[in-house]
Design a protein around this motif. Structure first.
Motif, short mmCIF file in Angstrom:
data_model
loop_
_atom_site.label_atom_id
_atom_site.label_comp_id
_atom_site.label_asym_id
_atom_site.label_seq_id
_atom_site.Cartn_x
_atom_site.Cartn_y
_atom_site.Cartn_z
N LEU A 78 -112.11 17.02 10.13
CA LEU A 78 -111.35 15.82 10.50
C LEU A 78 -110.84 15.94 11.94
O LEU A 78 -110.85 17.02 12.52
N GLU A 79 -110.37 14.82 12.49
CA GLU A 79 -109.77 14.86 13.83
C GLU A 79 -108.48 15.69 13.77
O GLU A 79 -107.89 15.87 12.72
N ASN A 80 -108.06 16.20 14.93
CA ASN A 80 -106.96 17.18 15.01
C ASN A 80 -105.67 16.73 14.33
O ASN A 80 -105.06 17.50 13.60
N ARG A 81 -105.22 15.51 14.59
CA ARG A 81 -103.94 15.05 14.05
C ARG A 81 -104.00 15.00 12.52
O ARG A 81 -103.08 15.42 11.84
N LYS A 82 -105.10 14.53 11.98
CA LYS A 82 -105.26 14.46 10.51
C LYS A 82 -105.37 15.88 9.93
O LYS A 82 -104.85 16.15 8.85
N GLN A 83 -106.04 16.76 10.66
CA GLN A 83 -106.11 18.17 10.23
C GLN A 83 -104.71 18.74 10.07
O GLN A 83 -104.39 19.36 9.05
N GLU A 84 -103.90 18.55 11.10
CA GLU A 84 -102.55 19.11 11.09
C GLU A 84 -101.74 18.57 9.91
O GLU A 84 -101.06 19.33 9.23
N VAL A 85 -101.80 17.28 9.70
CA VAL A 85 -101.03 16.67 8.61
C VAL A 85 -101.44 17.28 7.27
O VAL A 85 -100.58 17.71 6.48
N PHE A 112 -101.22 23.42 2.70
CA PHE A 112 -101.13 24.87 2.83
C PHE A 112 -99.71 25.35 3.13
O PHE A 112 -99.32 26.42 2.70
N ALA A 113 -98.94 24.54 3.89
CA ALA A 113 -97.55 24.92 4.17
C ALA A 113 -96.60 24.29 3.17
O ALA A 113 -95.42 24.65 3.13
N HIS A 114 -97.10 23.36 2.36
CA HIS A 114 -96.31 22.68 1.32
C HIS A 114 -95.07 22.00 1.90
O HIS A 114 -93.98 22.06 1.33
N LEU A 115 -95.25 21.34 3.04
CA LEU A 115 -94.15 20.61 3.66
C LEU A 115 -94.16 19.17 3.16
O LEU A 115 -95.23 18.61 2.86
N SER A 116 -93.00 18.58 3.10
CA SER A 116 -92.90 17.17 2.74
C SER A 116 -93.30 16.32 3.94
O SER A 116 -93.38 16.82 5.07
N GLN A 117 -93.53 15.03 3.69
CA GLN A 117 -93.91 14.14 4.80
C GLN A 117 -92.79 14.05 5.83
O GLN A 117 -93.06 13.97 7.03
N LYS A 118 -91.57 14.10 5.37
CA LYS A 118 -90.43 14.06 6.30
C LYS A 118 -90.43 15.31 7.19
O LYS A 118 -90.21 15.23 8.40
N LEU A 172 -94.32 17.33 13.85
CA LEU A 172 -95.31 16.68 14.73
C LEU A 172 -94.69 15.60 15.62
O LEU A 172 -95.42 14.95 16.37
N HIS A 173 -93.39 15.42 15.52
CA HIS A 173 -92.68 14.40 16.30
C HIS A 173 -93.26 13.00 16.05
O HIS A 173 -93.57 12.27 16.99
N LEU A 174 -93.42 12.71 14.77
CA LEU A 174 -93.90 11.39 14.35
C LEU A 174 -92.87 10.79 13.39
O LEU A 174 -91.98 11.47 12.90
N THR A 175 -93.07 9.54 13.07
CA THR A 175 -92.21 8.94 12.04
C THR A 175 -92.78 9.30 10.67
O THR A 175 -94.00 9.53 10.53
N PRO A 176 -91.93 9.37 9.64
CA PRO A 176 -92.45 9.64 8.29
C PRO A 176 -93.50 8.62 7.86
O PRO A 176 -94.47 8.99 7.18
N GLU A 177 -93.34 7.36 8.28
CA GLU A 177 -94.32 6.33 7.93
C GLU A 177 -95.66 6.62 8.58
O GLU A 177 -96.73 6.48 7.95
N HIS A 178 -95.67 7.08 9.82
CA HIS A 178 -96.90 7.42 10.51
C HIS A 178 -97.59 8.60 9.82
O HIS A 178 -98.83 8.62 9.67
N VAL A 179 -96.81 9.59 9.37
CA VAL A 179 -97.36 10.74 8.65
C VAL A 179 -97.99 10.28 7.34
O VAL A 179 -99.09 10.72 6.97
N ARG A 180 -97.31 9.36 6.65
CA ARG A 180 -97.84 8.86 5.38
C ARG A 180 -99.19 8.18 5.61
O ARG A 180 -100.15 8.41 4.85
N ILE A 181 -99.29 7.37 6.64
CA ILE A 181 -100.54 6.65 6.94
C ILE A 181 -101.64 7.64 7.35
O ILE A 181 -102.78 7.55 6.87
N LEU A 182 -101.29 8.62 8.19
CA LEU A 182 -102.29 9.63 8.59
C LEU A 182 -102.77 10.44 7.39
O LEU A 182 -103.98 10.72 7.26
N ALA A 183 -101.85 10.81 6.51
CA ALA A 183 -102.22 11.58 5.31
C ALA A 183 -103.14 10.76 4.42
O ALA A 183 -104.15 11.28 3.90
#
Length: 166
Positions: free
Chosen positions: A110-117, A123-129, A135-146
Motif C-alpha cells: 500500500l501507499e506509505n500513509r495507509k501502510q503507517e495507519v 501491530f502496535a495496537h493503537l486506537s485511531q485517536k 501522524l498529526h492527522l484528525t481521527p476522522e482522517h485516520v478512520r477514512i485512511l484505515a
C-alpha cells in the motif's frame, strides 16, 4: 501376625502369586513390584479371624494390578492430552505468525500513509485517536485512511488468492 507366620505365608504362596500376576501383566519387573506390594498390603490389612489367606492374597494382587492399569491409562491419557495440546498450540502459533506475515506483506504494497495507519493499528495496537496524534492527522482522517487501506488490502489478498488457485 508374627514373623514366622509371615515368612511361611510368603514361602507358601509367593510362586503361585508371582505366576498369577505375571499372567496378568507380562512384565517381570512389574510382577515383582506388585507381588511385594500384595504381601505388604494383604498382611497389614488381614485380620486374624480371616479364614482364607490364599483367597485374600489373590484378591489383593488382582486389585493392585487393576489399580495399576487404571493409573497407567490416566497417565497415558494425560500425556496424550498434553502432547496434543502442545501440538495444537504450536500449530496455532505457526498459523497466527503466517497470517501476520501475509498481512504485513500485503500492507507493504500500500501507499506509505495507509501502510503507517494499518501498521500502527494492527501491530502496535493503537486506537485511531492515538494514531491521529502520532501522524498529526484528525481521527476522522485516520478512520477514512484505515477504511480505504483495508479495502485495498482485501482486494490485494483476494487477487493473490485467485492467482494461487490457478
Amino acid at each position: 501376625m508374627d514373623k514366622k507366620i509371615l515368612e511361611e505365608t510368603y514361602q507358601k504362596f509367593q510362586k503361585e502369586l508371582y505366576l498369577y500376576l505375571f499372567s496378568l501383566c507380562q512384565n517381570r519387573q512389574l510382577t515383582e513390584d506388585l507381588l511385594q506390594e500384595t504381601f505388604l498390603k494383604a498382611l497389614l490389612s488381614l485380620s486374624d479371624s480371616h479364614g482364607n489367606i490364599r483367597a485374600w492374597l489373590y484378591a489383593v494382587a488382582r486389585n493392585l494390578f487393576y489399580n495399576h492399569q487404571k493409573k497407567a491409562k490416566k497417565e497415558v491419557l494425560s500425556e496424550d492430552i498434553s502432547d496434543a495440546q502442545l501440538t495444537e498450540d504450536i500449530l496455532d502459533q505457526i498459523l497466527q505468525e503466517e497470517k501476520l506475515k501475509n498481512l504485513y506483506d500485503g500492507i507493504r504494497k500500500l501507499e506509505n500513509r495507509k501502510q503507517e495507519v494499518l501498521q500502527l493499528q494492527y501491530f502496535a495496537h493503537l486506537s485511531q485517536k492515538e494514531i491521529a496524534a502520532v501522524l498529526h492527522l484528525t481521527p476522522e482522517h485516520v478512520r477514512i485512511l484505515a477504511y480505504r487501506a483495508r479495502k485495498e488490502l482485501k482486494a490485494l489478498i483476494d487477487k493473490e488468492y485467485q492467482e494461487e488457485r490457478k
